[in-house]
Design a protein around this motif. Structure first.
Motif, PDB file in Angstrom:
ATOM      1  N   MET A 255       0.979  -1.100  -0.021  1.00  0.00           N
ATOM      2  CA  MET A 255       0.111   0.039  -0.059  1.00  0.00           C
ATOM      3  C   MET A 255       0.938   1.376  -0.067  1.00  0.00           C
ATOM      4  O   MET A 255       1.743   1.673   0.733  1.00  0.00           O
ATOM      5  CB  MET A 255      -0.851   0.044   1.060  1.00  0.00           C
ATOM      6  N   VAL A 256       0.872   1.988  -1.191  1.00  0.00           N
ATOM      7  CA  VAL A 256       1.766   2.987  -1.245  1.00  0.00           C
ATOM      8  C   VAL A 256       0.864   4.554  -1.359  1.00  0.00           C
ATOM      9  O   VAL A 256       0.106   4.503  -1.927  1.00  0.00           O
ATOM     10  CB  VAL A 256       2.420   3.015  -2.679  1.00  0.00           C
ATOM     11  N   LEU A 257       1.650   5.384  -0.287  1.00  0.00           N
ATOM     12  CA  LEU A 257       0.966   6.736  -0.112  1.00  0.00           C
ATOM     13  C   LEU A 257       1.566   7.566  -1.167  1.00  0.00           C
ATOM     14  O   LEU A 257       2.631   7.905  -0.869  1.00  0.00           O
ATOM     15  CB  LEU A 257       1.033   7.443   1.234  1.00  0.00           C
ATOM     16  N   ALA A 258       0.960   7.841  -2.295  1.00  0.00           N
ATOM     17  CA  ALA A 258       1.584   8.566  -3.534  1.00  0.00           C
ATOM     18  C   ALA A 258       0.587   9.787  -3.913  1.00  0.00           C
ATOM     19  O   ALA A 258      -0.583   9.669  -3.650  1.00  0.00           O
ATOM     20  CB  ALA A 258       1.845   7.746  -4.778  1.00  0.00           C
ATOM     21  N   ASP A 259       1.340  10.597  -4.445  1.00  0.00           N
ATOM     22  CA  ASP A 259       0.505  11.824  -5.155  1.00  0.00           C
ATOM     23  C   ASP A 259      -0.190  11.613  -6.245  1.00  0.00           C
ATOM     24  O   ASP A 259      -1.364  12.008  -6.515  1.00  0.00           O
ATOM     25  CB  ASP A 259       1.576  13.065  -5.589  1.00  0.00           C
ATOM     26  N   GLU A 260       0.087  10.545  -7.278  1.00  0.00           N
ATOM     27  CA  GLU A 260      -0.764  10.169  -8.308  1.00  0.00           C
ATOM     28  C   GLU A 260      -0.411   8.779  -8.942  1.00  0.00           C
ATOM     29  O   GLU A 260       0.932   8.231  -8.098  1.00  0.00           O
ATOM     30  CB  GLU A 260      -0.487  11.282  -9.481  1.00  0.00           C
ATOM     31  N   LEU A 261      -1.164   8.371  -9.440  1.00  0.00           N
ATOM     32  CA  LEU A 261      -0.809   6.793  -9.996  1.00  0.00           C
ATOM     33  C   LEU A 261      -0.030   6.947 -11.357  1.00  0.00           C
ATOM     34  O   LEU A 261      -0.647   6.642 -12.357  1.00  0.00           O
ATOM     35  CB  LEU A 261      -2.170   6.140 -10.229  1.00  0.00           C
ATOM     36  N   THR A 262       1.388   6.970 -10.851  1.00  0.00           N
ATOM     37  CA  THR A 262       2.238   7.033 -12.182  1.00  0.00           C
ATOM     38  C   THR A 262       3.541   6.296 -11.585  1.00  0.00           C
ATOM     39  O   THR A 262       3.846   6.085 -10.485  1.00  0.00           O
ATOM     40  CB  THR A 262       2.983   8.316 -12.627  1.00  0.00           C
TER      41      THR A 262
ATOM     42  N   LEU B  13       8.041   4.875  -2.676  1.00  0.00           N
ATOM     43  CA  LEU B  13       8.498   3.703  -2.186  1.00  0.00           C
ATOM     44  C   LEU B  13       9.934   4.028  -1.888  1.00  0.00           C
ATOM     45  O   LEU B  13      10.442   3.666  -0.601  1.00  0.00           O
ATOM     46  CB  LEU B  13       8.443   2.666  -3.256  1.00  0.00           C
ATOM     47  N   GLU B  14      10.643   4.776  -2.362  1.00  0.00           N
ATOM     48  CA  GLU B  14      11.939   4.830  -2.003  1.00  0.00           C
ATOM     49  C   GLU B  14      12.151   5.747  -0.577  1.00  0.00           C
ATOM     50  O   GLU B  14      13.010   5.990  -0.003  1.00  0.00           O
ATOM     51  CB  GLU B  14      12.862   5.700  -3.032  1.00  0.00           C
ATOM     52  N   ALA B  15      11.142   6.655  -0.538  1.00  0.00           N
ATOM     53  CA  ALA B  15      10.846   7.561   0.682  1.00  0.00           C
ATOM     54  C   ALA B  15      10.406   6.579   1.718  1.00  0.00           C
ATOM     55  O   ALA B  15      10.097   7.198   3.030  1.00  0.00           O
ATOM     56  CB  ALA B  15       9.967   8.864   0.529  1.00  0.00           C
ATOM     57  N   GLY B  16       9.866   5.347   1.630  1.00  0.00           N
ATOM     58  CA  GLY B  16       9.377   4.584   2.693  1.00  0.00           C
ATOM     59  C   GLY B  16       7.950   4.793   3.288  1.00  0.00           C
ATOM     60  O   GLY B  16       7.611   4.715   4.191  1.00  0.00           O
ATOM     61  N   ARG B  17       7.130   5.505   2.162  1.00  0.00           N
ATOM     62  CA  ARG B  17       5.709   6.033   2.416  1.00  0.00           C
ATOM     63  C   ARG B  17       4.906   4.791   1.691  1.00  0.00           C
ATOM     64  O   ARG B  17       4.180   5.020   0.991  1.00  0.00           O
ATOM     65  CB  ARG B  17       5.445   7.245   1.685  1.00  0.00           C
ATOM     66  N   PHE B  18       5.109   3.704   2.447  1.00  0.00           N
ATOM     67  CA  PHE B  18       4.282   2.634   2.112  1.00  0.00           C
ATOM     68  C   PHE B  18       4.409   1.502   3.184  1.00  0.00           C
ATOM     69  O   PHE B  18       5.233   1.656   4.235  1.00  0.00           O
ATOM     70  CB  PHE B  18       4.802   1.820   0.794  1.00  0.00           C
ATOM     71  N   TYR B  19       3.289   0.587   3.333  1.00  0.00           N
ATOM     72  CA  TYR B  19       3.554  -0.642   4.268  1.00  0.00           C
ATOM     73  C   TYR B  19       3.144  -1.958   3.284  1.00  0.00           C
ATOM     74  O   TYR B  19       2.600  -1.748   2.147  1.00  0.00           O
ATOM     75  CB  TYR B  19       2.568  -0.528   5.294  1.00  0.00           C
ATOM     76  N   ALA B  20       3.746  -2.982   3.876  1.00  0.00           N
ATOM     77  CA  ALA B  20       3.627  -4.293   3.280  1.00  0.00           C
ATOM     78  C   ALA B  20       2.339  -4.966   4.133  1.00  0.00           C
ATOM     79  O   ALA B  20       2.056  -4.927   5.049  1.00  0.00           O
ATOM     80  CB  ALA B  20       4.648  -5.020   3.276  1.00  0.00           C
ATOM     81  N   SER B  21       1.417  -5.611   3.312  1.00  0.00           N
ATOM     82  CA  SER B  21       0.194  -6.288   3.830  1.00  0.00           C
ATOM     83  C   SER B  21      -0.075  -7.569   3.121  1.00  0.00           C
ATOM     84  O   SER B  21       0.214  -8.022   1.965  1.00  0.00           O
ATOM     85  CB  SER B  21      -1.013  -5.516   3.514  1.00  0.00           C
ATOM     86  N   SER B  22      -0.597  -8.455   4.125  1.00  0.00           N
ATOM     87  CA  SER B  22      -0.880  -9.977   3.591  1.00  0.00           C
ATOM     88  C   SER B  22      -2.579 -10.169   3.842  1.00  0.00           C
ATOM     89  O   SER B  22      -3.194 -10.873   4.015  1.00  0.00           O
ATOM     90  CB  SER B  22      -0.325 -11.105   4.189  1.00  0.00           C
ATOM     91  N   GLY B  23      -3.249  -8.789   4.270  1.00  0.00           N
ATOM     92  CA  GLY B  23      -4.864  -8.685   4.611  1.00  0.00           C
ATOM     93  C   GLY B  23      -5.129  -7.501   5.512  1.00  0.00           C
ATOM     94  O   GLY B  23      -6.132  -7.035   5.586  1.00  0.00           O
TER      95      GLY B  23
END
Length: 439
Positions: free
Chosen positions: A292-299, A307-317
């Motif tokens: 789950m990536v927290l981004a400004d836009e879908l590009t 991702l490189e800034a660590g603005r995401f988490y990993a999930s299996s549910g």
């Protein structure tokens, strides 16, 4: 005027007290939460198709992920890009007639086919063709990738490059570490030469028990690996001689941040899908793990930047509402599901840990190619909380802290028996890490 002056003074005093009593981390915190132009985007970075050893066509795989509510998907076939003309014999494909019949039913006017020597052949659509057919601007994005499938001696070493421009051949090397580093260098060189953002990450380190923590901790220019892989054959949990992938993560983090002076390494969750029929089963299927990536836009550019800034988490549910990080604390809030309960564990390593590990030997006393045994002061559970939200405030001697969130809900289609749904936040560099650390 005197009364007005007193009132103003009191207001100023109350404001000052509010600032003093405020949790210090809120003043410089990075709040990972949807809003203010940012959105959470769900995606999978590891997928296989008929272009290598998957059992379905690119367009059908893309359609599955789009229909399941994913926002982006990267195709990562082994040592190949889907950018040439390729015809395959239907009955010799891994998906056979079953996959072909589904393709024809879904896209009756799309399939290019021919008969040669009495055999039915179909043309595999290229990435660009499938991108035009399936992608939806601002809703669903396809990304071209490659799984560089290399090895050292008998150890398989696989790395995914996402948003790649040209296929990267396996670079090889004189050791596991050197093989890893050579492939990372090749990806970085292509990124530098083309100017296109792309990232490389280590796949399933416990596949064939090929990559040890001692190998991975030294690699430079690479800051991602798979902490969860949905393939049933990659040994996420390890065995009596080999550590789990999550334990390997802590050993790598402790040494990179506390000894080697290298940046943090982030953990991804992926499907590594190969089988897209008869779901669920015990095969390697889609839908098991994602980011789950927290981004400004879908590009690709915006996703890679996040991702490189660590603005995401990993999930299996498990879904998270927000993650708040700062040099002082880590806070997690779950988006709870009805009937589920949650355990939030804050895991880290403190300064002064013992960096010396003991080699692992087999029953005959022969040293194995395996991550060494280290003390319990690496990857310690610093705090545990029952409930949908919790925070950990740094005490001052932590090198890093990360959170693992476990739901009481069992995974509906697990890669290993008995899995519960989980999420993993990215490590926050602690106050005791080597100075001048960059996240």
């Amino acid at each position: 005027m005197r009364i007005l002056s007193v009132v103003v003074t009191l207001i100023a005093l109350v404001a000052a007290i509010g600032v003093v009593n405020m949790e210090p981390a809120t003043l410089d915190a990075d709040v990972l939460k949807a809003g203010e132009g940012r959105k959470w985007y769900r995606g999978n970075l590891h997928t296989h198709s008929h272009w290598s050893d998957g059992d379905d066509y690119l367009e059908m795989i893309a359609l599955w992920y789009r229909d399941q509510g994913y926002d982006f998907l990267s195709f990562t076939d082994h040592n190949v890009l889907a950018n040439t003309e390729r015809w395959v014999t239907v009955d010799k494909t891994k998906g056979g007639r079953k996959a072909y019949d589904k393709l024809k039913a879904q896209f009756p006017d799309w399939v290019d086919e021919r008969t040669r020597d009495g055999r039915l052949e179909v043309r595999l659509r290229t990435f660009e063709e499938v991108f035009e057919k399936i992608s939806v601007p601002d809703e669903f994005l396809l990304i071209q990738g490659e799984e560089i499938s290399d090895r050292f001696e008998r150890y398989p070493i696989h790395m995914n490059v996402n948003n790649v421009v040209e296929a990267i051949p396996p670079m090889g090397g004189g050791s596991v570490y050197e093989t890893l580093q050579n492939n990372v260098n090749a990806a970085l060189a292509q990124r530098e030469r083309t100017g296109q953002p792309m990232i490389i990450h280590l796949n399933h380190p416990n596949f064939g028990y090929a990559v040890t923590a001692e190998d991975l901790m030294k690699v430079q220019g690479e800051k991602f690996f798979e902490v969860y892989n949905g393939h049933p054959g990659v040994h996420n949990s390890g065995d009596h001689h080999h550590v789990s992938v999550e334990r390997l993560w802590d050993v790598v983090l402790a040494h990179r941040l506390g000894i080697l002076g290298l940046p943090v390494m982030y953990g991804l969750a992926v499907d590594d899908g190969h089988n897209y029929h008869n779901i669920p089963s015990r095969a390697s299927e889609p839908g098991r793990g994602w980011v789950m990536v927290l981004a400004d836009e879908l590009t690709p550019e915006s996703l890679i930047d996040a991702l490189e800034a660590g603005r995401f988490y990993a999930s299996s549910g498990v879904a998270l509402r927000q993650v708040v990080t700062s040099p002082r604390r880590l806070m997690v809030e779950v988006d709870p599901q009805p009937g589920a309960t949650y355990t939030i564990e804050f895991i880290g390593t403190r300064k002064g840990f013992n960096p010396v590990g003991q080699p692992i030997v087999d029953d005959n006393g022969k040293e194995l190619h395996a991550t060494h045994h280290y003390g319990d002061d690496i990857g310690t559970v610093l705090a545990r909380h029952e409930g949908p939200s919790a925070q950990y405030v740094f005490e001052g001697d932590e090198l890093y802290v990360r959170a693992r969130i476990t739901s009481s809900t069992r995974h509906p289609n697990p890669s290993e028996p008995g899995e519960f749904e989980r999420a993993w936040t990215q490590p926050v560099v602690g106050p005791a890490a080597i100075p001048d650390r960059t996240r």
